[in-house]
Scaffold this motif. Structure first.
Motif, PDB file in Angstrom:
ATOM      1  N   ALA A 199      41.574  48.411  53.716  1.00  0.00           N
ATOM      2  CA  ALA A 199      40.372  48.184  52.923  1.00  0.00           C
ATOM      3  C   ALA A 199      40.730  47.495  51.619  1.00  0.00           C
ATOM      4  CB  ALA A 199      39.669  49.508  52.637  1.00  0.00           C
ATOM      5  N   GLY A 200      39.871  46.560  51.215  1.00  0.00           N
ATOM      6  CA  GLY A 200      40.041  45.897  49.936  1.00  0.00           C
ATOM      7  C   GLY A 200      38.849  46.186  49.046  1.00  0.00           C
ATOM      8  N   ASP A 201      39.094  46.810  47.930  1.00  0.00           N
ATOM      9  CA  ASP A 201      38.036  47.171  46.980  1.00  0.00           C
ATOM     10  C   ASP A 201      38.280  46.436  45.671  1.00  0.00           C
ATOM     11  OD1 ASP A 201      35.981  48.333  45.575  1.00  0.00           O
ATOM     12  OD2 ASP A 201      36.906  50.312  45.435  1.00  0.00           O
ATOM     13  N   SER A 202      37.566  45.329  45.487  1.00  0.00           N
ATOM     14  CA  SER A 202      37.725  44.496  44.283  1.00  0.00           C
ATOM     15  C   SER A 202      39.182  44.078  44.089  1.00  0.00           C
ATOM     16  CB  SER A 202      37.207  45.227  43.039  1.00  0.00           C
ATOM     17  OG  SER A 202      35.831  45.508  43.157  1.00  0.00           O
ATOM     18  N   VAL A 203      39.748  43.511  45.140  1.00  0.00           N
ATOM     19  CA  VAL A 203      41.131  43.027  45.092  1.00  0.00           C
ATOM     20  C   VAL A 203      41.148  41.679  44.387  1.00  0.00           C
ATOM     21  CG1 VAL A 203      43.125  42.341  46.458  1.00  0.00           C
ATOM     22  CG2 VAL A 203      41.658  44.211  47.236  1.00  0.00           C
ATOM     23  N   GLU A 204      41.882  41.590  43.305  1.00  0.00           N
ATOM     24  CA  GLU A 204      41.918  40.358  42.521  1.00  0.00           C
ATOM     25  C   GLU A 204      43.128  39.515  42.884  1.00  0.00           C
ATOM     26  OE1 GLU A 204      42.869  39.784  38.041  1.00  0.00           O
ATOM     27  OE2 GLU A 204      40.694  40.122  38.135  1.00  0.00           O
ATOM     28  N   VAL A 205      42.886  38.263  43.259  1.00  0.00           N
ATOM     29  CA  VAL A 205      43.957  37.314  43.545  1.00  0.00           C
ATOM     30  C   VAL A 205      43.696  36.042  42.752  1.00  0.00           C
ATOM     31  CG1 VAL A 205      44.386  38.227  45.862  1.00  0.00           C
ATOM     32  CG2 VAL A 205      42.761  36.345  45.559  1.00  0.00           C
ATOM     33  N   ALA A 206      44.728  35.245  42.599  1.00  0.00           N
ATOM     34  CA  ALA A 206      44.569  33.958  41.932  1.00  0.00           C
ATOM     35  C   ALA A 206      43.794  33.003  42.835  1.00  0.00           C
ATOM     36  CB  ALA A 206      45.929  33.373  41.580  1.00  0.00           C
ATOM     37  N   ALA A 207      43.057  32.113  42.237  1.00  0.00           N
ATOM     38  CA  ALA A 207      42.326  31.117  43.025  1.00  0.00           C
ATOM     39  C   ALA A 207      43.278  30.292  43.881  1.00  0.00           C
ATOM     40  CB  ALA A 207      41.522  30.206  42.100  1.00  0.00           C
ATOM     41  N   SER A 208      44.525  30.165  43.426  1.00  0.00           N
ATOM     42  CA  SER A 208      45.528  29.405  44.179  1.00  0.00           C
ATOM     43  C   SER A 208      45.957  30.118  45.455  1.00  0.00           C
ATOM     44  CB  SER A 208      46.757  29.149  43.302  1.00  0.00           C
ATOM     45  OG  SER A 208      47.327  30.374  42.872  1.00  0.00           O
TER      46      SER A 208
END
Length: 373
Positions: A199-208
């Motif tokens: 599950a991913g809950d508001s997982v932040e990644v770079a746009a790249s």
């Protein structure tokens, strides 16, 4: 040049085969085998030479998966998913990750299937939202992610940010905040492949971290990832079948009917059934080799063969597994022979997305002039 088939066979003989029964019994991830394959350069064999990889193609990878699957289905599935994700990262990933994969320091996997769309991997329900400042937030309920606890990254699908199209792809580090792996896999077969919901809950990644253009994920997956997955799945099934028929042959030659002073191999019913199973295995091998030849030469029917090959091999594996169980009788139920473990492992491919039914639908659509989706 490295002979990856020979290198893999050595790792199979020294590490993977001796530990296969324990991996199945305990359900633990086959870490020793994966580490040995990484150290031998096998996990980086499909990476480009310019990042330190082996620069090998699909045919070489298929031979490797077949050898591993014959010994341990769980280990083979982990490597299969790693190769499928590697193909996509080779085309669209960052150089640092590609170098890490090439040198055996990074294990990756696919995260396409979802709780909301089940085996319809082409219809993600997970979302991606950009903050406009170089960050993207991902939310998802992924299901059946191989190597879920152990992978260093996931190749992840979502609905597009804003573009038209069914999906966008992302490279998501497994240590990203907001990721949760649920449970410990406890399945009928492939018991060490660590396949669990993520599950991913508001997982932040770079746009790249985006792989390819927004909205183009399905086309990218169909062009780079799906052929690798389907062909290697067929190799996986072939390895299991070959091993089971090999066990059956040894059983027939070495088991005697004392009252007749004959081996089981000298009995006509058993001998002809064995020949039937062996011929079915050889038929799958021929179909797989033809698929690889079609891809290698760019034959017009290459796409059709790719859509067919997993279904052909998966269904044959189930039939061969059942036939070997019957042929070996009560002996096949004993764990030390290895037949019942491979029997259980062989059942996975037919229900693994895209399932046999889905692939047959694709084949029908492709040959009848209908769109695939």
């Amino acid at each position: 040049m490295t002979d990856y088939a020979a290198v893999t066979q050595q790792v199979v003989d020294d590490v993977i085969a001796p530990g296969a029964a324990q991996v199945d019994s305990s359900g633990e991830f086959p870490r020793a085998g994966i580490d040995a394959l990484a150290q031998a350069g096998v996990l980086g064999m499909m990476s480009a030479t310019d990042v330190g990889g082996g620069g090998q193609g699909l045919a070489e990878a298929a031979a490797v998966i077949e050898k591993i699957a014959g010994a341990c289905g769980s280990t083979a599935m982990v490597v299969l998913m790693h190769f499928a994700a590697t193909g996509l990262l080779e085309a669209h990933g960052d150089t640092e990750t590609r170098k890490a994969i090439a040198t055996g320091q990074h294990l990756t996997t696919l995260a396409f299937s979802e709780a909301g769309s089940r085996s319809h991997f082409w219809a993600p329900t997970s979302t991606a939202k950009s903050d406009g400042n170089g960050k993207v937030t991902l939310d998802a309920k992924k299901s059946w992610v191989t190597s879920s606890h152990e992978a260093d990254s996931y190749v992840w699908s979502s609905t597009p940010l804003s573009a038209e199209g069914p999906m966008t792809l992302w490279h998501v580090p497994s240590n990203s905040g907001g990721l949760t792996v649920r449970g410990k896999f406890d399945g009928l077969g492939l018991r060490g492949n660590d396949s669990n919901p993520v599950a991913g809950d508001s997982v932040e990644v770079a746009a790249s971290a985006q792989l390819g253009d927004d909205g183009a994920g399905l086309d990218i997956a169909l062009g780079t990832c799906l052929p690798v997955f389907l062909v290697l799945n067929a190799s996986f099934s072939l390895g299991l079948m070959q091993a089971m028929v090999g066990e059956a042959g040894e059983h027939l030659k070495n088991t005697r009917l004392t009252h007749l002073d004959q081996s089981l191999a000298e009995q006509l019913p058993q001998r002809t059934k064995y020949a039937e199973l062996l011929t079915k295995v050889d038929g799958v091998r021929a179909f797989l080799q033809d698929t690889l030849a079609a891809l290698g030469s760019g034959r017009p029917d290459a796409t059709l063969r790719v859509l067919q090959v997993k279904a052909v091999a998966a269904e044959a594996a189930s039939e061969v597994a059942d036939g070997v169980m019957r042929l070996c009788g009560g002996s096949a139920f004993r764990k030390e022979l290895g037949v019942e473990r491979r029997f259980r492992d062989s059942l996975a491919a037919r229900v693994m997305a895209p399932t046999t039914d889905a692939l047959r639908d694709f084949v029908g659509r492709a040959t009848l002039g209908l769109p695939l989706f």
